[in-house]
Design a protein around this motif. Structure first.
Motif, PDB file in Angstrom:
ATOM      1  N   GLY A 104      25.394  24.861 -56.026  1.00  0.00           N
ATOM      2  CA  GLY A 104      25.025  23.914 -57.065  1.00  0.00           C
ATOM      3  C   GLY A 104      23.625  24.176 -57.600  1.00  0.00           C
ATOM      4  O   GLY A 104      23.388  24.150 -58.811  1.00  0.00           O
ATOM      5  N   ALA A 105      22.705  24.422 -56.677  1.00  0.00           N
ATOM      6  CA  ALA A 105      21.322  24.672 -57.099  1.00  0.00           C
ATOM      7  C   ALA A 105      21.262  25.888 -58.017  1.00  0.00           C
ATOM      8  O   ALA A 105      20.585  25.878 -59.049  1.00  0.00           O
ATOM      9  CB  ALA A 105      20.428  24.887 -55.879  1.00  0.00           C
ATOM     10  N   PHE A 137      19.487  14.156 -58.173  1.00  0.00           N
ATOM     11  CA  PHE A 137      19.440  15.267 -57.222  1.00  0.00           C
ATOM     12  C   PHE A 137      20.011  16.503 -57.892  1.00  0.00           C
ATOM     13  O   PHE A 137      21.141  16.483 -58.376  1.00  0.00           O
ATOM     14  CB  PHE A 137      20.227  14.957 -55.939  1.00  0.00           C
ATOM     15  CG  PHE A 137      20.125  16.077 -54.942  1.00  0.00           C
ATOM     16  CD1 PHE A 137      18.982  16.238 -54.168  1.00  0.00           C
ATOM     17  CD2 PHE A 137      21.149  17.004 -54.795  1.00  0.00           C
ATOM     18  CE1 PHE A 137      18.853  17.296 -53.271  1.00  0.00           C
ATOM     19  CE2 PHE A 137      21.031  18.071 -53.905  1.00  0.00           C
ATOM     20  CZ  PHE A 137      19.886  18.208 -53.139  1.00  0.00           C
ATOM     21  N   GLU A 187      23.029  13.471 -64.112  1.00  0.00           N
ATOM     22  CA  GLU A 187      24.330  13.324 -63.438  1.00  0.00           C
ATOM     23  C   GLU A 187      24.975  12.077 -64.045  1.00  0.00           C
ATOM     24  O   GLU A 187      24.293  11.066 -64.218  1.00  0.00           O
ATOM     25  CB  GLU A 187      24.152  13.065 -61.939  1.00  0.00           C
ATOM     26  CG  GLU A 187      23.469  14.146 -61.148  1.00  0.00           C
ATOM     27  CD  GLU A 187      22.788  13.552 -59.906  1.00  0.00           C
ATOM     28  OE1 GLU A 187      23.445  13.423 -58.865  1.00  0.00           O
ATOM     29  OE2 GLU A 187      21.593  13.217 -59.992  1.00  0.00           O
ATOM     30  N   ASP A 220      24.846  17.713 -64.937  1.00  0.00           N
ATOM     31  CA  ASP A 220      25.011  18.276 -63.595  1.00  0.00           C
ATOM     32  C   ASP A 220      26.260  17.641 -62.982  1.00  0.00           C
ATOM     33  O   ASP A 220      26.237  16.509 -62.525  1.00  0.00           O
ATOM     34  CB  ASP A 220      23.758  17.975 -62.763  1.00  0.00           C
ATOM     35  CG  ASP A 220      23.869  18.476 -61.322  1.00  0.00           C
ATOM     36  OD1 ASP A 220      24.995  18.814 -60.887  1.00  0.00           O
ATOM     37  OD2 ASP A 220      22.838  18.509 -60.634  1.00  0.00           O
ATOM     38  N   GLN A 223      28.646  17.491 -58.264  1.00  0.00           N
ATOM     39  CA  GLN A 223      29.391  16.565 -57.403  1.00  0.00           C
ATOM     40  C   GLN A 223      30.532  15.867 -58.142  1.00  0.00           C
ATOM     41  O   GLN A 223      31.598  15.631 -57.571  1.00  0.00           O
ATOM     42  CB  GLN A 223      28.431  15.528 -56.802  1.00  0.00           C
ATOM     43  CG  GLN A 223      29.032  14.734 -55.677  1.00  0.00           C
ATOM     44  CD  GLN A 223      27.999  14.037 -54.772  1.00  0.00           C
ATOM     45  OE1 GLN A 223      28.274  13.015 -54.196  1.00  0.00           O
ATOM     46  NE2 GLN A 223      26.820  14.595 -54.635  1.00  0.00           N
ATOM     47  N   LYS A 249      30.435  21.978 -55.898  1.00  0.00           N
ATOM     48  CA  LYS A 249      30.996  21.471 -54.645  1.00  0.00           C
ATOM     49  C   LYS A 249      32.510  21.618 -54.496  1.00  0.00           C
ATOM     50  O   LYS A 249      32.983  22.348 -53.639  1.00  0.00           O
ATOM     51  CB  LYS A 249      30.596  20.007 -54.456  1.00  0.00           C
ATOM     52  CG  LYS A 249      29.116  19.850 -54.085  1.00  0.00           C
ATOM     53  CD  LYS A 249      28.789  18.433 -53.672  1.00  0.00           C
ATOM     54  CE  LYS A 249      27.432  18.331 -53.008  1.00  0.00           C
ATOM     55  NZ  LYS A 249      26.289  18.187 -53.899  1.00  0.00           N
TER      56      LYS A 249
HETATM   57  C1  LIG Z   1      24.957  18.868 -54.026  1.00  0.00           C
HETATM   58  C2  LIG Z   1      24.350  18.803 -55.376  1.00  0.00           C
HETATM   59  C3  LIG Z   1      23.521  19.840 -55.858  1.00  0.00           C
HETATM   60  C4  LIG Z   1      23.096  21.007 -55.008  1.00  0.00           C
HETATM   61  O1  LIG Z   1      24.163  21.831 -54.647  1.00  0.00           O
HETATM   62  P1  LIG Z   1      23.944  22.953 -53.525  1.00  0.00           P
HETATM   63  O2  LIG Z   1      25.246  23.676 -53.485  1.00  0.00           O
HETATM   64  O3  LIG Z   1      23.589  22.278 -52.254  1.00  0.00           O
HETATM   65  O4  LIG Z   1      22.835  23.834 -53.993  1.00  0.00           O
HETATM   66  C5  LIG Z   1      23.053  19.746 -57.160  1.00  0.00           C
HETATM   67  N1  LIG Z   1      23.370  18.695 -57.940  1.00  0.00           N
HETATM   68  C6  LIG Z   1      24.160  17.697 -57.518  1.00  0.00           C
HETATM   69  C7  LIG Z   1      24.503  16.578 -58.437  1.00  0.00           C
HETATM   70  C8  LIG Z   1      24.669  17.701 -56.215  1.00  0.00           C
HETATM   71  O5  LIG Z   1      25.421  16.680 -55.782  1.00  0.00           O
END
Ligand SMILES: *Cc1c(COP(=O)(O)O)cnc(C)c1O
Length: 394
Positions: A104-105, A137, A187, A220, A223, A249
């Motif tokens: 995700g990052a 996040f 998000e 984003d 999730q 994810k």
């Molecule tokens: C989990 C998450 C991330 C980070 O994902 P990673 O795979 O841990 O790098 C980024 N944005 C959101 C909204 C998330 O829930």
């Protein structure tokens, strides 16, 4: 088990406050630990195992791919990568293209790079600022942790890249825009921040305002994406057309993968961005099967029925335990209960584990539920039975 604990303690950096349990196998929403104890999984590994543990179709797609080729680098055509991109774009309904990374990052890093380059070439003033929200996040790399609107995560790691600005909420975004603003990243349901859905009308107004100012909207969906909210994307549910969307994810069913998709097809050109592992045969073959499984599940109406049933049972649990919880929050299979007393949250989670059901924490005071999308009614019933025992024994 104790041996594993010792090895972990000796050889693995202590960045996680791990619970003292070692899972050895799973089946859909069921888990088994090293001591033979059974659990119902209401976490799906933080929204990752969207198709359930040990999904037969995904596993055989992975095994079949493993027996042929797993990796050859992005210097050549990769059939499952192209197919996964097609499936993602078609499911989204947007006219976009994909770039594949591993998390995700990384997907968000890609989104930020697109926004920065777009801001660089568009007009005379370099537009580089990105507005994000408090309690958001976006990841753990130096850049995405700075994009994350949680001050406590910014300790120790500076200096950070410039240009991240935090809005208290969507209403405040417009007042923070200046000549240097390139994008706004949000998000639609804040996950880690506490299962906080944004208001649909507000989001639509934001999208319209940004379009009129030629500022990009990045959503984003790391999730919320891949059917977590009931639609393929939360952006579909909110009926907006972002410029850039990130996924991760739930996309690989447990195999690491991340995607940044965008309608700005010409911004990044050869050499601007890349990844050694991103989009290789292994992860994209898994993603192709996950996408097929979940599309069929969604098209058949089963997903919606399952979401309704889970929420109905969660509502019952909530009603029976009003002493402890103040509200039920979330959308689709991304749900939470706000606890009255934040100190009870970790006790609920560890009691639940003792009673055989896995649940998560989000923010300061939210008990979070991210079950596999394919969880069965029996598994849901069993999970809530255990959860009732867990709170009754508090
Ligand atoms: C989990 C998450 C991330 C980070 O994902 P990673 O795979 O841990 O790098 C980024 N944005 C959101 C909204 C998330 O829930």
């Amino acid at each position: 088990m104790s041996n594993i604990k010792e090895l972990d303690k000796k050889y693995v950096l202590p960045t996680y406050a791990r619970a003292d349990v070692e899972f050895v196998s799973g089946n859909n929403a069921r888990l088994l630990d090293a001591e033979g104890k059974k659990y119902i999984d209401f976490t799906s590994g933080i929204g990752v195992v969207s198709v359930g543990h040990a999904n037969k179709r995904v596993n055989s797609a992975i095994c079949e791919q493993l027996s042929k080729i797993t990796h050859i680098s992005n210097l050549y055509n990769i059939a499952p990568q192209a197919k996964a991109a097609q499936k993602i774009v078609e499911a989204s309904g947007f006219d976009m293209q994909c770039f594949f990374g591993n998390s995700g990052a990384e997907a968000n890093e890609g989104a930020i790079k697109i926004a920065r380059k777009y801001g660089e070439r568009d007009g005379e003033i370099k537009r580089y600022k990105i507005i994000t929200l408090q309690h958001s996040f976006h990841g753990r790399t130096i850049t995405t942790v700075k994009a994350t609107g949680q001050e406590s995560m910014h300790n120790y790691f500076g200096p950070f890249p410039d240009g991240f600005v935090y809005a208290d909420n969507i209403d405040q975004v417009e007042s923070l825009i200046d000549n240097h603003t390139s994008a706004v990243m949000i998000e639609l349901v804040q996950g880690e921040g506490g299962v906080q859905p944004q208001d649909k009308a507000q989001v639509q107004a934001l999208a319209k305002m940004l379009k009129s100012k030629n500022i990009l909207l990045i959503v984003d969906e790391v999730q919320t994406g891949v059917y977590r909210t009931g639609e393929f994307l939360a952006s579909n549910l909110y009926e907006i057309e972002p410029d850039i969307i990130t996924l991760a994810k739930g996309l690989g069913g447990g195999v690491p993968i991340g995607v940044v998709m965008t309608s700005l097809k010409g911004v990044l050109t050869a050499g601007d961005h890349g990844s050694t592992f991103g989009g290789n045969y292994l992860s994209t073959a898994a993603a192709c099967e996950v996408l097929d499984v979940l599309k069929e599940y969604s098209d058949s109406g089963e997903l919606e029925k399952n979401i309704d049933y889970f929420n109905q049972e969660l509502e019952k649990f909530y009603s029976a335990n009003r002493k402890m919880f103040t509200s039920k929050v979330g959308i689709g299979m991304m749900c939470g209960l706000r606890v009255k007393n934040a100190e009870t949250l970790s006790a609920i989670i560890s009691n639940a584990r003792d009673e055989g059901v896995m649940v998560l924490k989000a923010g300061k005071n939210t008990l979070r539920f991210l079950p596999p999308l394919t969880i069965t009614r029996e598994e849901i019933d069993e999970g809530f039975k255990s959860l009732n025992r867990a709170v009754n024994s508090l």
